[in-house]
Design a protein around this motif. Structure first.
Motif, PDB file in Angstrom:
ATOM      1  N   SER A  59     -78.058  35.148  39.326  1.00 10.70           N
ATOM      2  CA  SER A  59     -77.432  36.264  40.039  1.00 10.70           C
ATOM      3  C   SER A  59     -76.324  35.857  40.996  1.00 10.70           C
ATOM      4  O   SER A  59     -75.765  36.711  41.670  1.00 10.70           O
ATOM      5  CB  SER A  59     -78.507  37.025  40.827  1.00 10.70           C
ATOM      6  OG  SER A  59     -79.125  36.168  41.770  1.00 10.70           O
ATOM      7  N   ASP A  82     -74.273  35.871  45.774  1.00  8.86           N
ATOM      8  CA  ASP A  82     -75.552  36.182  45.154  1.00  8.86           C
ATOM      9  C   ASP A  82     -75.899  37.646  45.390  1.00  8.86           C
ATOM     10  O   ASP A  82     -76.048  38.081  46.525  1.00  8.86           O
ATOM     11  CB  ASP A  82     -76.636  35.266  45.735  1.00  8.86           C
ATOM     12  CG  ASP A  82     -77.902  35.253  44.915  1.00  8.86           C
ATOM     13  OD1 ASP A  82     -78.062  36.123  44.043  1.00  8.86           O
ATOM     14  OD2 ASP A  82     -78.739  34.365  45.158  1.00  8.86           O
ATOM     15  N   THR A  83     -76.061  38.401  44.329  1.00  9.74           N
ATOM     16  CA  THR A  83     -76.304  39.838  44.436  1.00  9.74           C
ATOM     17  C   THR A  83     -77.759  40.184  44.714  1.00  9.74           C
ATOM     18  O   THR A  83     -78.055  41.274  45.189  1.00  9.74           O
ATOM     19  CB  THR A  83     -75.863  40.550  43.144  1.00  9.74           C
ATOM     20  OG1 THR A  83     -76.547  39.952  42.028  1.00  9.74           O
ATOM     21  CG2 THR A  83     -74.364  40.424  42.940  1.00  9.74           C
ATOM     22  N   THR A  84     -78.697  39.268  44.423  1.00 12.38           N
ATOM     23  CA  THR A  84     -80.118  39.576  44.614  1.00 12.38           C
ATOM     24  C   THR A  84     -80.870  38.512  45.407  1.00 12.38           C
ATOM     25  O   THR A  84     -81.983  38.760  45.847  1.00 12.38           O
ATOM     26  CB  THR A  84     -80.849  39.720  43.261  1.00 12.38           C
ATOM     27  OG1 THR A  84     -80.890  38.443  42.617  1.00 12.38           O
ATOM     28  CG2 THR A  84     -80.164  40.735  42.369  1.00 12.38           C
ATOM     29  N   LYS A 117     -72.552  33.490  36.679  1.00 13.52           N
ATOM     30  CA  LYS A 117     -73.112  34.604  37.448  1.00 13.52           C
ATOM     31  C   LYS A 117     -73.261  35.809  36.521  1.00 13.52           C
ATOM     32  O   LYS A 117     -72.342  36.192  35.813  1.00 13.52           O
ATOM     33  CB  LYS A 117     -72.194  34.961  38.611  1.00 13.52           C
ATOM     34  CG  LYS A 117     -72.697  36.146  39.417  1.00 13.52           C
ATOM     35  CD  LYS A 117     -71.754  36.472  40.551  1.00 13.52           C
ATOM     36  CE  LYS A 117     -72.186  37.749  41.242  1.00 13.52           C
ATOM     37  NZ  LYS A 117     -71.320  38.053  42.393  1.00 13.52           N
ATOM     38  N   SER A 119     -75.449  39.830  36.102  1.00 13.14           N
ATOM     39  CA  SER A 119     -76.070  40.916  36.861  1.00 13.14           C
ATOM     40  C   SER A 119     -77.493  41.198  36.391  1.00 13.14           C
ATOM     41  O   SER A 119     -78.183  42.006  36.990  1.00 13.14           O
ATOM     42  CB  SER A 119     -75.240  42.197  36.715  1.00 13.14           C
ATOM     43  OG  SER A 119     -75.265  42.634  35.368  1.00 13.14           O
ATOM     44  N   TYR A 120     -77.953  40.535  35.334  1.00 11.80           N
ATOM     45  CA  TYR A 120     -79.267  40.779  34.726  1.00 11.80           C
ATOM     46  C   TYR A 120     -79.364  42.168  34.113  1.00 11.80           C
ATOM     47  O   TYR A 120     -80.440  42.681  33.908  1.00 11.80           O
ATOM     48  CB  TYR A 120     -80.411  40.618  35.738  1.00 11.80           C
ATOM     49  CG  TYR A 120     -80.704  39.210  36.129  1.00 11.80           C
ATOM     50  CD1 TYR A 120     -80.791  38.205  35.185  1.00 11.80           C
ATOM     51  CD2 TYR A 120     -80.924  38.882  37.453  1.00 11.80           C
ATOM     52  CE1 TYR A 120     -81.075  36.900  35.556  1.00 11.80           C
ATOM     53  CE2 TYR A 120     -81.219  37.586  37.837  1.00 11.80           C
ATOM     54  CZ  TYR A 120     -81.291  36.605  36.866  1.00 11.80           C
ATOM     55  OH  TYR A 120     -81.576  35.329  37.232  1.00 11.80           O
TER      56      TYR A 120
END
Length: 193
Positions: A59, A82-84, A117, A119-120
């Motif tokens: 992420s 890092d988004t999460t 990277k 976003s899942y």
């Protein structure tokens, strides 16, 4: 230095492990039988592992974190934030320095990393990230992710990595689950890599 509460599996002296899930704390492995023998194996680790092109798909990465100071990154995104928090956590388990702060990284001397990277949000994104890592000469890819969907595009990406001599380390997953009965991909596929 290692955190016995988070990294109990590195040196197990019969302590219970602690599992953190959705903000709750649970004891597991009561009596402490899980031990991967890390410290016993440490003297036999290859010294040239820092020269192997290593990649993470996650992420993002908190580049201001002190554990990643001086880490050279080849990234697939101009914004690696890092988004999460997951990417920073996983990266710390692998890359954290042995400096008495935080956790004890498995490969603390790696000086550069290839980082995709994601976003899942989709299997196509994950498949593309694997292909991008292979194209950027990764030889080991850490993929702390899985899906119940048996997706041909993802399977083809794993096959492509294998055909190019790339090892994939994947989640197996984070649940009490027999993946031969309830599959989680890519861990449930039987690739050589």
């Amino acid at each position: 230095y290692y955190r016995i509460d988070y990294q109990w599996y590195l040196k197990n002296t019969s302590q219970d492990s602690i599992t953190y899930y959705n903000g709750n704390v649970y004891a597991s492995d009561t009596g402490g039988v899980a031990d991967i023998g890390y410290f016993e194996a440490l003297p036999n680790f290859p010294t040239n592992i820092t020269q192997v092109p290593f990649a993470l798909i996650d992420s993002g990465l908190n580049l201001s974190h002190p554990e990643f100071a001086n880490l050279s990154i080849i990234g697939n995104n101009a914004d690696m934030s890092d988004t999460t928090g997951h990417g920073t956590c996983v990266s710390g388990v692998i890359l954290a320095k042995r400096n008495g702060i935080g956790v004890h990284g498995m490969l603390p001397n790696v000086s550069s990393v290839i980082f995709a990277k994601v976003s899942y949000r989709g299997i196509d994104e994950m498949s593309a990230a694997i292909l991008w890592c292979v194209a950027n000469n990764a030889k080991i890819i850490n993929l702390a992710w899985g899906t119940a969907e048996n997706n041909v595009g993802l399977e083809n990406a794993i096959q492509y990595a294998q055909d190019n001599g790339v090892i994939i380390v994947t989640a197996a997953p984070n649940a009490d689950q027999d993946i031969d009965v309830s599959p989680d991909y890519p861990a449930s596929w039987h690739f050589d890599n």
